[in-house]
Scaffold this active site. Sequence first.
Site, short mmCIF file in Angstrom:
data_model
loop_
_atom_site.label_atom_id
_atom_site.label_comp_id
_atom_site.label_asym_id
_atom_site.label_seq_id
_atom_site.Cartn_x
_atom_site.Cartn_y
_atom_site.Cartn_z
CE LYS A 79 -0.47 -7.57 0.02
NZ LYS A 79 0.54 -6.74 0.72
CB SER A 159 -0.60 -2.92 0.29
OG SER A 159 0.32 -3.93 0.68
CB SER A 183 1.96 -3.44 3.29
OG SER A 183 1.87 -2.33 2.44
#
Lengths: 493, 488
Positions: A79, A159, A183
Amino acid sequence: MTDLNKLTLAEARDGLRRGQFSATELTRALLAAIESANTSLNAYVLPTPEIALRQAQASDARLAKGEARPLEGLPLGIKDLYCTKGVRTTACSAILDAFTPTYESTVTQNLWDAGAVMLGKLNNDEFAMGSSNETSCFGPVTNPWRRRGSNVALVPGGSSGGSSSAVAADLCLAATATDTGGSIRQPAAITGTVGIKPTYGRCSRWGIVAFASSLDQAGPITKTVRDAAIMLRHMASVDPKDSTSVDAPVPDYEAVLGQGVQGLKVGVPKEYRMDGMPREIEALWQQGIAWLKAAGATIHDVSLPHTKYALPAYYIVAPAECSSNLARYDGVRYGLRKSGTDLIDGYETTRRAGFGAEVRRRVLIGTYVLSAGYYDAYYLKAQKVRTLIKRDFDEAYRTVDVLLTPTTPGPAFGIGEVGGDPVQMYLNDIFTVTVNMAGLPGISVPAGLSSEGTPLGLQLIGKPFGEETLFRAAQAIEDAAGRFTVPARWWAR
Amino acid sequence: MQKNTAAKTLVRGATGDWEVVIGLEVHAQVASRAKLFSGASTEFGGEPNSHVSLVDAAMPGMLPVINAACIAQAVRTGLGLKAKINLTSVFDRKNYFYPDLPQGYQISQYKSPIVGAGEVEVDVDGDTLKVGIERLHLEQDAGKSVHDQHPEYSYVDLNRSGVALMEIVSRPDMRSAKQAQAYVSKLRTILRYLGTCDGDMERGNLRADVNVSVRKPGGEFGTRCEIKNVNSIRFIGQAIEAEARRQIDLIEDGGQIEQETRLFDPARNETRSMRSKEEAHDYRYFPDPDLLPLELTQDYVDALKKDLPELPDAKKQRFVGSYKLSAYDADVLVAERESAEFFEAVAKGRDGKTAANWVINELFGRLNKESLEIATSPVSAGQLGAIIDLIGSGAISGKIAKDVFEIVWSEGGDPAEIVERRGLTQVTDTGAIETAVDQVVAANPDKVSQVKAKPALLGWFVGQVMKSTGGKANPQAVNEVLKRKLGI
């Protein structure tokens, strides 16, 4: 060998050990998959093929010498919230521009030390603020899943939408993610993947771009429960550079997977049965209860009376912390700089140009709730609610070992569908934020398909550092529900 | 012994007397090799931005970690101020934007400081004033903006960014510039004794925000103004006097004091408005979520307490008690730990008062004249002690001793050897003294006739004899011979 990218992390690990294929072959298969998919899915914001192949070659050398480390040669997606040394890190915000850290986050360093291979940086909502991956400055990520008979592009959740999409589409064997209010678990749930947010303090936050420090926690998104157990073991560590990390031994989570749930006390919190909850979510939940019961667990009704205050309180605490955490992005030392007529104008112009609408909204909310005259009414009260939420869980865990709830109030929605009303978007986190507010571990495991044919997940919530119990229970659900893989690879060019 | 409302501190205005009320916030840089939350060096004078860690520069994802050495220093300081040590304290974020503040917030302690109420005893004009300490908290220093290096840009030096400061907040217990100066000076002494701050005001390692208000004696507190960042004890005095005068004049002219932040301009000897209350920042304090509350154990505090050095008040009492010094001399000697140690080295095995006289009058006088510190004194404690021993043994007179001191000061060497080699040993041989006395008596018959009526003239005779012996005669012996010969 074809379709190496479709292997689970555990399968690939075992195949490498047996010499069925090389790390380089495995990595090439994944790089090829990324190459053919990324235009459609936009899961990666920066593939790093040179690094991946270099690491894979080094892994092959180690494998040949019999010196394989636990994750030797296993290609992962990272990420873009994780700082990676010498590799652009942006948190998917224009304000960081082409920022390239001179340091490596503790979690990713742990993974590289265990032999893993980096395929590239994954898309996410800007500064991890969002539930659909639509706020990224690199544009939205598309969910590899589609509604039955439809080609409407769906969100992969957020997210960590790049992570969930990439894992579901076999563009990495597993991905790192972060979870501040859901998330990891929400995107995992709506892409048919497994996501665990461990106990606050289990993983180091050092080198991960901060959103809300008291809530942020690193964790993996993976194809299976076993893969999540493998990943978490090698992400977690105490870290002298993070005062909030906890010095507790990291267990071999994989070792507990076969232990089953015989006699496990599973709580079902009645407050999670919200008004207007879709029937299929209720049905999924009941199915989960039935599976666990069938596997030998006992089911208990429990009450978490302050649940309804969790989301409003979360949307005070998280923005408050973010308003302060994001103050460092001022155009002075790194990232985007827009010049202004004077100092204040320079700040304003830079931050207006660098931050997207959702980030600006949260910075404004956070600034407001911390302001003189409002602090007691908002921030202080929200912290009190947080204490009450923790107490609710403490109370429940006097009688049960783990809680079972839905992960999300519904399946994946279309890109742009929930654009206008931020509160509608925030409601995606209704079942997940309590876990962050209380600092507890939570895992989402695929449990079924919606009426539209898209994945749904169930959430298990554990006691502090009760990750082993979570993996055991999640394995029981996975065993009963089976895996959910994308039916058509429509995205491949 | 609260003497701070005594009439002598009042200030005269057109409408009568005014009382000045003063409280201080002293910022003292913690003596520590590393910064409060990072491992970067705190060394002074490095190249700009050479002592900056990733944390100090607020790079993405960086986290503060408390430096245990700074915590110990704050606790030791609290103990030295006889203050309550709070076993739980909390670090908060004070949010504001400025280029020399990379994080966009300063980590400080707002609601729960590490040290609570304490007290400092200050001697002013023979009175003892007790100044209450409200609190001491730890916070980060900011960097430095440099505006004179480029026509269009300002530069930022982050070397100081994140350096640990102790903010020591007094109660509004002072009533004159002199008291405030004495308080800062005493506080500085205590910090230097503890070794928790070097007190170097020229480098900005100790600086004060001065809160000043005025009122009619015994009346309600007036509105206060805060004079920011005053960096010398002299300026603290001047700033207070200028600000008190400004406030009194303003009120007496029918005006009102506005609560505001002001700056002192030493060149014009006046304070100027910096920002009003309305312009004051809203700092949006909240507990720093990157740091857990700081928990100390009583055992930890007790261990630090056990290792505290003797502090100036206790040392002064001991000097008065054991060495029979006057309170004034003891004060002078304990003002710096090094001076007190020097004195004790000189006084060891010798008469305390004599040692104090020599240290204060000869040595300090000479050091002051040459702007030298005790640490770099050309005359060591051992040398000064040896000089005093030579007087005690009767080898030299006090007057010759001063000459020996001068020789040691400029040339160094062993005082006994110097006396020996240069033939400075005083004449104790009564025969030689008697000859000299006879000569003086014979040469001054008029004085001889006067001395019977006025014995004080004896001193004149002693002087004459000393002169004729080149100062080497033992004054006591001269005295005795003279008395005998003159029949007094």
